[in-house]
Enzyme design. Structure first.
Site, PDB file in Angstrom:
ATOM      1  N   LYS A  49      -4.954   6.092   8.132  1.00 20.51           N
ATOM      2  CA  LYS A  49      -5.819   6.343   7.107  1.00 20.51           C
ATOM      3  C   LYS A  49      -6.727   7.608   7.624  1.00 20.51           C
ATOM      4  O   LYS A  49      -7.474   7.650   8.638  1.00 20.51           O
ATOM      5  CB  LYS A  49      -6.608   5.300   6.687  1.00 20.51           C
ATOM      6  CG  LYS A  49      -7.499   5.534   5.374  1.00 20.51           C
ATOM      7  CD  LYS A  49      -8.274   4.195   4.874  1.00 20.51           C
ATOM      8  CE  LYS A  49      -9.369   4.450   4.127  1.00 20.51           C
ATOM      9  NZ  LYS A  49      -8.646   5.070   2.889  1.00 20.51           N
TER      10      LYS A  49
ATOM     11  N   SER B 117     -12.472  -3.293   0.472  1.00 26.24           N
ATOM     12  CA  SER B 117     -13.098  -2.598   1.869  1.00 26.24           C
ATOM     13  C   SER B 117     -14.311  -2.504   1.964  1.00 26.24           C
ATOM     14  O   SER B 117     -14.836  -1.955   0.998  1.00 26.24           O
ATOM     15  CB  SER B 117     -12.241  -1.388   1.785  1.00 26.24           C
ATOM     16  OG  SER B 117     -10.928  -1.640   1.537  1.00 26.24           O
TER      17      SER B 117
ATOM     18  N   ARG C 107       0.843  -1.074  -0.075  1.00 25.85           N
ATOM     19  CA  ARG C 107      -0.016   0.051   0.130  1.00 25.85           C
ATOM     20  C   ARG C 107       0.873   1.180   0.062  1.00 25.85           C
ATOM     21  O   ARG C 107       1.376   1.632   1.147  1.00 25.85           O
ATOM     22  CB  ARG C 107      -0.819  -0.033   1.229  1.00 25.85           C
ATOM     23  CG  ARG C 107      -1.921   1.057   1.480  1.00 25.85           C
ATOM     24  CD  ARG C 107      -2.703   0.852   2.681  1.00 25.85           C
ATOM     25  NE  ARG C 107      -3.695   1.943   2.654  1.00 25.85           N
ATOM     26  CZ  ARG C 107      -3.418   3.163   3.386  1.00 25.85           C
ATOM     27  NH1 ARG C 107      -2.245   3.098   4.062  1.00 25.85           N
ATOM     28  NH2 ARG C 107      -4.207   4.078   3.614  1.00 25.85           N
TER      29      ARG C 107
HETATM   30  C1  LIG Z   1      -7.151  -5.411   3.899  1.00 30.33           C
HETATM   31  C2  LIG Z   1      -7.165  -4.265   3.796  1.00 30.33           C
HETATM   32  N1  LIG Z   1      -8.604  -3.843   4.136  1.00 30.33           N
HETATM   33  C3  LIG Z   1      -9.027  -2.578   3.715  1.00 30.33           C
HETATM   34  C4  LIG Z   1      -7.966  -1.481   3.127  1.00 30.33           C
HETATM   35  C5  LIG Z   1      -8.384  -0.275   2.864  1.00 30.33           C
HETATM   36  O1  LIG Z   1      -8.501  -0.039   1.577  1.00 30.33           O
HETATM   37  P1  LIG Z   1      -9.139   1.230   0.649  1.00 30.33           P
HETATM   38  O2  LIG Z   1     -10.458   1.365   1.359  1.00 30.33           O
HETATM   39  O3  LIG Z   1      -8.805   1.304  -0.475  1.00 30.33           O
HETATM   40  O4  LIG Z   1      -8.088   2.403   1.505  1.00 30.33           O
HETATM   41  P2  LIG Z   1      -6.649   2.610   1.051  1.00 30.33           P
HETATM   42  O5  LIG Z   1      -5.882   1.419   1.686  1.00 30.33           O
HETATM   43  O6  LIG Z   1      -6.409   2.695  -0.306  1.00 30.33           O
HETATM   44  O7  LIG Z   1      -6.262   3.871   1.770  1.00 30.33           O
HETATM   45  C6  LIG Z   1      -6.771  -2.094   2.844  1.00 30.33           C
HETATM   46  N2  LIG Z   1      -5.832  -1.556   2.124  1.00 30.33           N
HETATM   47  N3  LIG Z   1      -6.311  -3.352   3.320  1.00 30.33           N
HETATM   48  C1  LIG Z   2      -5.859   1.388   5.228  1.00 32.87           C
HETATM   49  C2  LIG Z   2      -6.796   1.183   6.302  1.00 32.87           C
HETATM   50  N1  LIG Z   2      -8.170   0.936   5.901  1.00 32.87           N
HETATM   51  C3  LIG Z   2      -9.021   1.045   7.105  1.00 32.87           C
HETATM   52  S1  LIG Z   2      -8.310   1.358   8.463  1.00 32.87           S
HETATM   53  C4  LIG Z   2      -6.823   1.466   7.733  1.00 32.87           C
HETATM   54  C5  LIG Z   2      -5.540   1.918   8.237  1.00 32.87           C
HETATM   55  C6  LIG Z   2      -4.815   0.656   9.004  1.00 32.87           C
HETATM   56  O1  LIG Z   2      -3.664   1.120   9.412  1.00 32.87           O
HETATM   57  P1  LIG Z   2      -3.192   1.006  11.022  1.00 32.87           P
HETATM   58  O2  LIG Z   2      -3.082  -0.649  11.191  1.00 32.87           O
HETATM   59  O3  LIG Z   2      -2.035   1.530  11.124  1.00 32.87           O
HETATM   60  O4  LIG Z   2      -4.243   1.230  11.894  1.00 32.87           O
END
Ligand SMILES: Cc1ncc(COP(=O)(O)OP(=O)(O)O)c(N)n1
Ligand SMILES: Cc1ncsc1CCOP(=O)(O)O
Length: 267
Positions: free
Chosen positions: A190, A161, A92
């Protein structure tokens, strides 16, 4: 030849799977009706392993800013997470140029392949295709899983997601393999991401026909409580900062893995 047979087998299995509860017109359709609705381009024959939901147990999601802060390359961070016991990895990388991203993704593919750990790419289907990644994770504002499936074919893993039962239903209809549900806890990784809490996670898990991985603010102090919810299709936790915003990624991953394993042993 073996790959071609595997691709054909995956295609048929995927069609049967996605048609099992399908209703078109006056009533439920048999699996074969749906078979003719799938339109996919010729598949990129690469890693054609079927998705194993158990691989969601400890999902390591990278973050380039955190790696930079600790002086870790993406490759070193991924290697360390796998050494510590990560069962699946997602790149990511939000602020990296495409060419550098592809180079890093190719190197990470080599690392993951040699350890038998699937590697997914966040959002970037182009990068996933170019490095022959095992799959892609998309969010609600990205291209839909249905479109991603057309591009990747049936043998690749697609995660979506989801924050609501309706989104979970749509992801299943679109041909996703798993759901990422969160933020379960508040997170600073995020921005502007609503916190769902256990209630939101439960609602999605109970509605979902797909395996689910919980994400958002999960770390060594609360991962056990997430898995202790005992939700049948909750297969694991996805973690960013608790693994990568740390000096020693392998130690943090090993610690989290042993916590998850002890909860699983008690279940
Ligand atoms: C395993 C997993 N779950 C949720 C997310 C979040 O994805 P998304 O909503 O596309 O947000 P971003 O990661 O693009 O900021 C994830 N990356 N992985
Ligand atoms: C990418 C993403 N999507 C929902 S929460 C999140 C951030 C998760 O990061 P962390 O494990 O540092 O809380």
């Amino acid at each position: 030849m073996l790959n071609a047979v595997q691709v054909a087998k995956n295609f048929v299995e995927s069609a049967l799977h996605h048609s099992k509860d399908l209703v078109i017109g006056n009533g439920p359709q048999g699996p074969f009706d749906h078979l003719f609705r799938l339109r996919c381009p010729p598949y990129n024959i690469g890693s054609q392993q079927r998705f194993n939901p158990d691989s969601l147990f400890l999902y390591a999601v990278t973050d380039s800013r955190m790696n930079k802060r600790w002086g870790h390359s993406i490759e070193d961070a991924v290697k360390a997470a796998i050494e510590g016991g990560a069962t699946i990895v997602q790149l990511r990388e939000k602020d990296i140029e495409s060419r550098a991203f592809l180079e890093a993704a190719k190197a990470c593919m080599d690392i993951c392949k040699s350890s038998g750990v699937p590697l997914l790419i966040n959002d970037r289907v182009d990068i996933a295709l170019a490095c022959n990644a095992d799959g892609v994770h998309v969010g609600q504002s990205d291209i839909s899983a249905r479109e991603v499936r057309k591009l990747l074919g049936p043998g690749k893993i697609i995660g979506v997601s989801c924050k609501t039962p309706a989104q979970a239903e749509q992801a299943w209809r679109d041909g996703a393999d798993y759901l990422g549900c969160g933020g379960v806890f508040p997170t600073t990784t995020k921005a502007n991401n609503p916190t769902l809490g256990f209630e939101g996670l439960k609602a999605v898990c109970l509605a979902s026909k797909l395996p689910v991985v919980a994400i958002g603010g999960i770390n060594a102090t609360n991962a056990g409580s997430v898995m202790e919810l005992g939700l049948p299709n909750l297969k694991g936790v996805a973690v960013v900062s608790a693994l990568f915003d740390r000096e020693c990624v392998s130690t943090e991953t090993r610690n989290l893995r042993s916590i998850l394993t002890s909860v699983r042993c008690l279940a």
